[in-house]
Structures are given as structure tokens and as C-alpha cells.
Design an enzyme around this catalytic site. Sequence first.
Site, PDB file in Angstrom:
ATOM      1  N   GLU A  93     -36.133  -9.331  16.286  1.00 47.50           N
ATOM      2  CA  GLU A  93     -36.326 -10.558  15.499  1.00 47.50           C
ATOM      3  C   GLU A  93     -37.472 -11.304  16.164  1.00 47.50           C
ATOM      4  O   GLU A  93     -37.289 -11.902  17.227  1.00 47.50           O
ATOM      5  CB  GLU A  93     -35.045 -11.388  15.497  1.00 47.50           C
ATOM      6  CG  GLU A  93     -33.902 -10.618  14.848  1.00 47.50           C
ATOM      7  CD  GLU A  93     -32.696 -11.493  14.548  1.00 47.50           C
ATOM      8  OE1 GLU A  93     -31.964 -11.141  13.629  1.00 47.50           O
ATOM      9  OE2 GLU A  93     -32.497 -12.509  15.238  1.00 47.50           O
ATOM     10  N   CYS A 119     -38.821 -19.953  14.360  1.00 48.63           N
ATOM     11  CA  CYS A 119     -39.563 -18.736  14.013  1.00 48.63           C
ATOM     12  C   CYS A 119     -39.940 -18.666  12.537  1.00 48.63           C
ATOM     13  O   CYS A 119     -41.013 -18.203  12.183  1.00 48.63           O
ATOM     14  CB  CYS A 119     -38.737 -17.512  14.394  1.00 48.63           C
ATOM     15  SG  CYS A 119     -37.075 -17.572  13.714  1.00 48.63           S
ATOM     16  N   GLU A 146     -49.204 -17.958  15.597  1.00 49.46           N
ATOM     17  CA  GLU A 146     -47.965 -18.737  15.665  1.00 49.46           C
ATOM     18  C   GLU A 146     -48.123 -19.797  16.758  1.00 49.46           C
ATOM     19  O   GLU A 146     -48.322 -19.460  17.930  1.00 49.46           O
ATOM     20  CB  GLU A 146     -46.785 -17.815  16.008  1.00 49.46           C
ATOM     21  CG  GLU A 146     -45.459 -18.541  15.997  1.00 49.46           C
ATOM     22  CD  GLU A 146     -44.274 -17.667  16.407  1.00 49.46           C
ATOM     23  OE1 GLU A 146     -44.423 -16.858  17.338  1.00 49.46           O
ATOM     24  OE2 GLU A 146     -43.209 -17.806  15.793  1.00 49.46           O
ATOM     25  N   LYS A 156     -28.839 -11.660  27.790  1.00 50.62           N
ATOM     26  CA  LYS A 156     -29.791 -12.315  28.700  1.00 50.62           C
ATOM     27  C   LYS A 156     -30.490 -13.440  27.954  1.00 50.62           C
ATOM     28  O   LYS A 156     -31.311 -13.186  27.079  1.00 50.62           O
ATOM     29  CB  LYS A 156     -30.835 -11.316  29.222  1.00 50.62           C
ATOM     30  CG  LYS A 156     -31.592 -11.901  30.412  1.00 50.62           C
ATOM     31  CD  LYS A 156     -32.933 -11.258  30.675  1.00 50.62           C
ATOM     32  CE  LYS A 156     -34.013 -11.758  29.763  1.00 50.62           C
ATOM     33  NZ  LYS A 156     -34.285 -13.208  29.833  1.00 50.62           N
TER      34      LYS A 156
END
Length: 488
Positions: free
Chosen positions: A271, A305, A408, A197
Site C-alpha cells: 500500500e 496517501c 507526492e 513494525k
Amino acid sequence: MAQLLRTPLLSPAVIQGASTGTLEVKGPLSFWGGGRANPLDTKHAEPVYEPATGRVLCELVPCGPEEVDQAVKSAHAAYLKWSKMSGMERAHVMLEAARLIRERKDEIAKVEVINNGKSIIEATGNVQGAAQCIEYFAGLAGTLAGQHIQLSGNAFAYTRREPLGVCLGIGAWNFPFTIAVMKSAPALACGNAMIYKPSPMTPLTTVMLAEIYTQAGVPEGLFNVVQGGAETGSLLCHHPMVAKVSFTGSVPTGKKVMEISAKGVKPVTLELGGKSPLIIFKDSELENAVKGALMGNFLTQGEVCCNGTRVFVQREIMPQFLEEVVKRAKTITVGDPMQIATRMGALISRPHLERVLGFISQAKKEGARVLCGGEPFVPNDPNLKGGYFMSPCVLDNCRDDMTCVKEEIFGPVMSVLPFDTEEEVIERANNTTFGLAAGVFTRDIARAHRVVENLQAGTCFINNYNKTSVELPFGGYKMSGIGSKECF
Ligand code: NAD
């Protein structure tokens, strides 16, 4: 039951003729059983935007429980065939998929640019890396073996390496094709089937991957694409025939995915996000350290990331570092991502651009100083007026307790922080809930390895940044994740 369409989503001629602002994609975007399909119920269709222009690129119809069930069943049927093949037979098919990816590299990269907004240079590199990833895991497929254990008397025992069955991959939007390959290549090499997905913002290149696997000769249904957002993702995680979940995305969503997987006692790989430290000692080669900081903050518009967004600079070299990094950041060419000279394309969406700019306003309120960038950027080309561009931003006067240093941002924003001693910087670098990556720049190689040993991060770079390769594991400490890419 949805009808399966066996024509390609985009023909090579259509892609070759496309440029920024021209591609229109019609037709089903989900893929199972060897063909494309759309849910019958289209009332929840959502627009997908082209980041460089802000124009609608296509409509995405999210899959509901019926389609999820259909896709999972088709994957299971394919798994029963694929898992009976030898590793070498599987490798043969996978190598053909890698060959097709290389052959269609420019087309895939072009569609990735149009759907994601990253520069063509980066997208092309991503697609090449994806082909390499499939080649690497194809190479491992024939080496999987169990053990023979001698017991007393004439008895012996053996272990078998067995596939899990239908594995689920859920991906983020920043590396759409790469993540789909990083999850499917190891899963398929080991004899599993996969339901993937993608993010609802970047549905396109994953469909091309499904077409390529099918053309290469995987059993129909072995790699399926189920489109949709949170609801579809949750349905997939809950499905009793899904044996394992591999997720790439943010920490809050990762927690939800883990919670659902726990209910089904399913193994999960996560992750997740990062806020990685990049430490520059005064003895480092300054030009190289500046290059590392730029690479570690502005690659893919900062939407990476493992970017090193907390840049700790030893106080004695702070003025020289800032002068050089700002000078270079100002020369980064922002604009049409399809142009070969462009180094920074558009951010993924209007809300994400606003969120990133919001972090910069908040940083200013908390006392940070903007040394360059941090503004919306409107290119001269009228075609790009509605695009989600911004100028790369360097923030000075930062403190560890500021929002821009703790959270982040996932955009092109570098926060620079001074430090004095090695001991102090290690403690501050580790003072975070994340632990995805870290970087150290110094000419003192003993110190480099000592610092790296003490950093709580899944990947540590010495005198470079964001240099990754398929042979290396990739995963995070603490809230940055569980497991690593090599076990998908
Ligand atoms: P996100 O968490 O919003 O979404 C990720 C995926 O999860 C999407 O496909 C989304 O549709 C799906 N999803 C959302 N809610 C769900 C639910 N309840 N159940 C199941 N699936 C659900 O993340 P994003 O904004 O797409 O990506 C950005 C994040 O991804 C950043 O935090 C970034 O650091 C992280 N990321 C990590 C890595 C890594 O390898 N560590 C790589 C790329 C991106």
C-alpha cells in the site's frame, strides 16, 4: 535474552492526566510473547519527538537480529495454537479486543495525538474505525470455508482455507493505530500470527494494541510489536519463518520490501503513495466541491496517501472555485491538536516540515502562485513554539510538468490546474505513475460514472472525497501498490 515486562506501557491514569507537552514515556516499547521488551543493546537508541511541541517523548531502541528472531519464534508458537481454533472462537476473542478499544477510545486517541500530531477529532474517529475493522473481520472469521468437489465414481476432493503462518506488517506514521489494526485484523481472523513494525516515529499506540489483544485473550505472542527503522524492517522481511509481508509506506521503500520478499518467494501486499486527481466540472455543486477539495488536501495535515492533491477545475468556474477554496482554507484552525476546535495539527517531524516547505519554494521557482498559506506557523501558546506547524497552502498557476504536481508532497499543499474538456482531463489525470485514488465532482451522474470508469485509480469518489469504510477494499493501480487491504 531480553526480560519480558507485563505491566502496561501507560496506565489509564497517566494518560488521563496528560496533555500536549506533558507526557513522558519510559520503558520497553517492543512487545512479544505477551510482554514488553527492549533489546539488550541500547547504544542505537533514538529519540521520538512530540510533533506539537518538538520535545522528546521517549527513546526507541531498534531491534536487532536476536530480538527479531525471538519475536518471530514467539509468533510461530502462538500461531500453532490460534490456527487450531475455530473461526467462531477467534471471532469471540477479536470482538473482545474491539470492545476494549471502544472502552479505551479516548486514551488511545490522546496518545495518538501526542505521538502523531493530528487533531483529537480525527484521532478519535480513527480509533472508532479501528474497532469497527476488528468487528468486521471477526464477523468473517466464522465464514471461511473450503469447497467440496465431486469427482467421477465415488471419489470427491475438497479444498481447505489454510492460514499462512507468521505474517509481517510494516506501517507508516500517518495512521499508526489504524494501519496496525487494518493489517492485523484480517490476518488474525484467518488464523495467522502477526509481527508488526510501526514507523520509528510513531511507536506508541501499537504497543497499546498489543496489550489490548493480549487482554482480550489471544495466545501470548500472537500479535507482536518489533520496533526499529529500515534495518529492523529489512531483517524482518528476510526472516525465513515470515510467510507473508504486508507493507504500507512510500514507493521507494515498497520496492525494497518487494525485492527482499522476492528472494524468499514470499507473497507481498504493498500500500504505497499517491498523487491523486480530483476533477471538478463546471456543473458541480460548487460548495460541495470546495468542501471535497479541502477534505482531500488538508485532512491529517495533508499526510494522507489517497489525498486528491492535483485539483483539476474546469476553466469557466476557476475564479469562483479559487475565491471560495482560499477563503475556507484561511479559516482552518491550526494549533494544539488536543483542542477540540483544532482542525489541523502539527506535521510529523521537523525534516518533513522543511521538505514540504521546500516543495512550495520549488513550486514558486517553477512559476506557481501561492494564494494562501505555505508558511511555518507558530502558535501563540509558548508550549507549542517548537512544534512542526504550517498553514494550509493553495497553489495556482500550476502546470502538469511542475514538481509540486508530479511528486507526492505528503503535506497540506493543494495544486490547482485548469482544464477544458472531459477527454483532456481524463488523459491528464492518468498521466502519472501513481494510481491510488481519484475524485469527480459533477451533477451529471452519467458523466461521473463514465469518467470514473476511465480513471486508473484503486478508489474513486463521486461528489465526496476520503469517505472510506471497512467494508470497502483499498489498494492502488500502478506504483501505488499491489493487492488490497481486504487481503491485508
Ligand atoms: P517509508 O517508506 O519511509 O516507511 C514506511 C515503513 O517502512 C516504516 O515503518 C519504515 O521504518 C519501514 N522501512 C524503511 N526502510 C525499510 C526497509 N529497507 N525494509 C523494511 N522496512 C523499511 O514511509 P513513511 O514516510 O513512513 O510513510 C509515508 C508514505 O506512506 C507515503 O508515501 C504515503 O503515501 C504512504 N502511505 C500509503 C498508504 C496506503 O494505504 N496506500 C497509507 C499510509 C501511508
